[in-house]
Structure formats: C-alpha cells, structure tokens
Design a protein around this motif. Structure first.
Motif, short mmCIF file in Angstrom:
data_model
loop_
_atom_site.label_atom_id
_atom_site.label_comp_id
_atom_site.label_asym_id
_atom_site.label_seq_id
_atom_site.Cartn_x
_atom_site.Cartn_y
_atom_site.Cartn_z
N CYS A 1 65.83 49.69 90.84
CA CYS A 1 65.72 48.82 89.68
C CYS A 1 66.71 49.27 88.61
O CYS A 1 66.79 50.46 88.30
N VAL A 2 67.45 48.31 88.06
CA VAL A 2 68.33 48.57 86.93
C VAL A 2 67.85 47.74 85.74
O VAL A 2 66.98 46.88 85.87
N GLY A 3 68.40 48.01 84.57
CA GLY A 3 68.05 47.25 83.38
C GLY A 3 68.92 46.01 83.25
O GLY A 3 69.97 45.88 83.89
N ALA A 4 68.47 45.10 82.40
CA ALA A 4 69.24 43.88 82.12
C ALA A 4 70.24 44.19 81.01
O ALA A 4 70.22 43.61 79.92
N ASP A 5 71.13 45.14 81.27
CA ASP A 5 72.09 45.60 80.28
C ASP A 5 73.44 45.82 80.95
O ASP A 5 73.60 45.63 82.16
N ALA A 6 74.42 46.23 80.15
CA ALA A 6 75.78 46.41 80.68
C ALA A 6 75.82 47.49 81.77
O ALA A 6 76.52 47.34 82.77
N ASN A 7 75.06 48.57 81.58
CA ASN A 7 75.03 49.62 82.60
C ASN A 7 74.48 49.09 83.92
O ASN A 7 75.01 49.40 84.99
N GLY A 8 73.43 48.29 83.83
CA GLY A 8 72.84 47.74 85.04
C GLY A 8 73.79 46.81 85.77
O GLY A 8 73.92 46.87 87.00
N ALA A 9 74.46 45.95 85.02
CA ALA A 9 75.42 45.04 85.64
C ALA A 9 76.57 45.80 86.30
O ALA A 9 77.01 45.46 87.40
N GLN A 10 77.03 46.87 85.64
CA GLN A 10 78.13 47.66 86.19
C GLN A 10 77.70 48.39 87.46
O GLN A 10 78.45 48.43 88.44
#
Length: 291
Positions: A49-58
């Motif tokens: 699971c990643v966050g809905a943020d720039a880090n997650g998208a990257q």
C-alpha cells in the motif's frame, strides 16, 4: 521512499552533523526485494500500500517500469506513503529510521482480497514493515497454498512469535536482526552459527544469516551448516544489499535453481550492489551477473 543523507560518520545522540550529499530514491524493503527479484530474472507481483501522494505515485511508476505487477498495490486515501530516513557514513555503513505510513494499512483483509496474487506465485517474500498480523496472514496463506516462503525479519524488535516458524521455509536476518531474534550477540561467523542454532532450536526450518563483508552463514533443517565467504569488492554504500540478496535468492529458487547456486548467485548480486550508491538504483540486472 528513501531520504538519504551522506555524512563523514553516523551522528551520536543529540549531535548535529554537516552532511555532504542528499538523494531521494525509491526504497522500502518490500519494494527493493521486488525490484531485485525482477531485475534478476523473476516475474514479480507486489502486494502492499502506498499513499495518494507524490511519493506513492513515483513508487508505483517505478515498480511498473521494472515490469512488476502492481494490481495488489493498494492506495490509501489518508495515510502518507512510508518513508525511510537514512544516513550513510564514509565507511559505507548506514543507520535507518522507518516511518510506516500507508504500510500500516496493509491488513489481513488485504491478504484475503489479493489471495489470487499469492496463488499465482512460486515464492512469497515477507518483511516486517507491515503489521505483524498481516505478515502472519500472508505466511499462513502461502503455506496453505503450498508456496515456498521467505521471511526477512526486518526491522526486528524482539523474538518472532512461535507460531510463525512452521510457516517459514527460509528465515533470512542480518547480523543485527539475528542477534535480536535469538538473544545471541553476533560479531563473527562463529557467533552467527550460535545464533542460527538458537533459532533452529526455536523452530526455524532454514536460517540464512547475511553478514555483510563476512559473507553468509547458512543453517539448514537437516543439520547442514555452511559459511559462504563474501566476494571481495570496494564498498561504497551497503544500503539495499540485504534486499538484493533476498531478491536474487528468491528469483533463483523460483527458477528451480539448487540452493547452493541460489545462495552464491544472490551473494554476487549483493556484492555488485554495494559498489553503487542507493538502494534500488544499486541493484544489478541478470545480464550483469551472466557476463
């Protein structure tokens, strides 16, 4: 996401040091191991699971660029993507603080929801950067499905639950983690043998202790014990070396390689990785090892 600072040495408590370099690179033990396995010849799916943020998208884009199946990589609407704060000294040693973020939202329900991903696998790798109940659910599901299981017990905060040992085919700690799990201080291959024996007594089936420049100590379920010296290289950054070893080892097992070949292959991959900076950027490809 790894936030990496380089400094002359690791800071002491309360001390501020001037660093001389900074980088932000894709990381996380699960992500690193997935990338390593993919680059070293395996077909890989990532459950997390990643966050809905720039880090997650990257991070998602980076995994997909490696050919990794991310259909089981969920996105949290509220928790930020996990980060690791890493200091690397001029001797190539590191100190790491992890903030779980969205990793904490990988639950046993996530394992149920994505069981088809586990069912399609030959080898299932777990770490301890997701909640313990989730790790247990993943290992139990993989065992029920007849898969080969690997646990990298990192970060290790104490002994593993006794119920986990029958679920694990290969327990792969480093020297600090095996000391935490076993209560046996480890400063040498001989110490690693004692620590591995303690874990075997606790119920571990196969124990592989990664010892950095001192190589790998392997204690197998039928009593065989072997020390594999490490290839000699000039290390620049040890971040991600253990993850490279695990990814390479798993890729070889999934491909049907004998255990001895899998260990030596994984050692060669890890040796290449420490000659480069960063975690995922340092991981070699299968072509590099074949040359």
């Amino acid at each position: 996401m790894d936030l990496v600072a380089r400094a002359p040495r690791l800071p002491r408590p309360g001390e501020t040091l001037a660093g001389h370099a900074f980088a932000q690179v894709a990381g996380g033990k699960g992500g690193n191991q997935a990338v390593a396995a993919a680059r070293l010849g395996a077909q890989v799916a990532m459950l997390g699971c990643v966050g809905a943020d720039a880090n997650g998208a990257q991070l998602r884009a980076g995994l997909e660029a490696e050919g990794i199946d991310c259909t089981a990589l969920d996105t949290s609407p509220g928790a930020p993507t996990g980060v690791a704060l890493i200091v690397v000294d001029d001797g190539s040693q590191n100190a790491i603080v992890i903030v779980a973020g969205s990793n904490g939202e990988v639950t046993p329900a996530s394992i149920v929801r994505h069981e088809a991903v586990l069912a399609a696998a030959a080898v299932v790798i777990c770490q301890l950067e997701t909640p313990n109940p989730t790790v247990e659910a993943a290992l139990a599901t993989a065992r029920r499905l007849g898969k080969t299981t690997i646990l990298n017990p990192a970060p290790a905060t104490g002994p593993l639950p006794a119920a986990w040992f029958p679920l694990i085919d290969y327990l792969i700690p480093n020297e600090l983690e095996v000391a935490t799990l076993s209560g046996v201080p480890v400063a040498s291959a001989a110490d690693a043998a004692l620590a591995a024996a303690a874990l075997r007594d606790a119920g571990a089936r196969n124990v592989i202790v990664t010892l950095g420049a001192q190589g790998v100590y392997v204690a197998l379920e039928h009593g065989e014990a072997t020390h594999y010296p490490a290839p000699r290289v000039d290390a620049i950054d040890t971040t991600g070396a253990g993850d490279t070893f695990i990814g390479g080892f798993a890729a070889q097992l999934a491909g049907g390689a004998p255990l001895d070949d899998a260990i030596r292959f994984a050692q060669r991959a890890a040796a290449i990785s420490v000659t480069r900076a960063g975690a995922q950027p340092s991981i070699p490809t299968r072509a590099e090892l074949d040359n």
